[in-house]
Design an enzyme around this catalytic site. Structure first.
Site, PDB file in Angstrom:
ATOM      1  N   LEU A  14       0.875  -1.182   0.000  1.00  0.00           N
ATOM      2  CA  LEU A  14       0.000   0.000   0.000  1.00  0.00           C
ATOM      3  C   LEU A  14       0.908   1.228   0.000  1.00  0.00           C
ATOM      4  CD1 LEU A  14      -2.834   1.159   0.017  1.00  0.00           C
ATOM      5  CD2 LEU A  14      -2.818   1.015   2.499  1.00  0.00           C
ATOM      6  N   HIS A  15       1.313   1.634  -1.194  1.00  0.00           N
ATOM      7  CA  HIS A  15       2.261   2.736  -1.342  1.00  0.00           C
ATOM      8  C   HIS A  15       1.539   4.082  -1.419  1.00  0.00           C
ATOM      9  CE1 HIS A  15       1.477   2.770  -5.732  1.00  0.00           C
ATOM     10  NE2 HIS A  15       1.353   1.466  -5.558  1.00  0.00           N
ATOM     11  N   ALA A  16       2.296   5.149  -1.592  1.00  0.00           N
ATOM     12  CA  ALA A  16       1.798   6.519  -1.444  1.00  0.00           C
ATOM     13  C   ALA A  16       0.594   6.862  -2.323  1.00  0.00           C
ATOM     14  CB  ALA A  16       2.927   7.509  -1.699  1.00  0.00           C
TER      15      ALA A  16
END
Length: 88
Positions: A14-16
């Site tokens: 769950l990246h930026a």
């Protein structure tokens, strides 16, 4: 309270970008929205909180909503994360 238990399938977790999108969606609702990973729960309306979890690929997460619009909130968050290919 409505909960969604799912697995992160994005290869980088769950990246930026999807985190920001999901936080923006969560902020549209009156309900309290939280995300839990590895025993830690944070407010899903806070990008710093979500990013502080460092959610990797294949992580099991729980998104919980509680309030008057909880059903719509959880479905909206689920839909956007699926569209971003972050969750199953």
């Amino acid at each position: 309270m409505t909960e969604l238990k799912t697995v992160v399938i994005d290869s980088v977790g769950l990246h930026a970008r999807p985190a920001t999108i999901s936080v923006n969606i969560a902020n549209r609702f009156k309900s309290q929205v939280s995300i839990t990973y590895d025993g830690h729960t944070v407010n899903m309306k806070s990008i710093l909180g979500v990013m502080s979890l460092g959610i990797p690929s294949q992580a099991e997460i729980t998104i919980a909503c509680e309030g008057e619009d909880e059903e719509v909130a959880i479905e909206s968050i689920k839909k956007i994360l699926q569209e971003q290919n972050v969750i199953e």
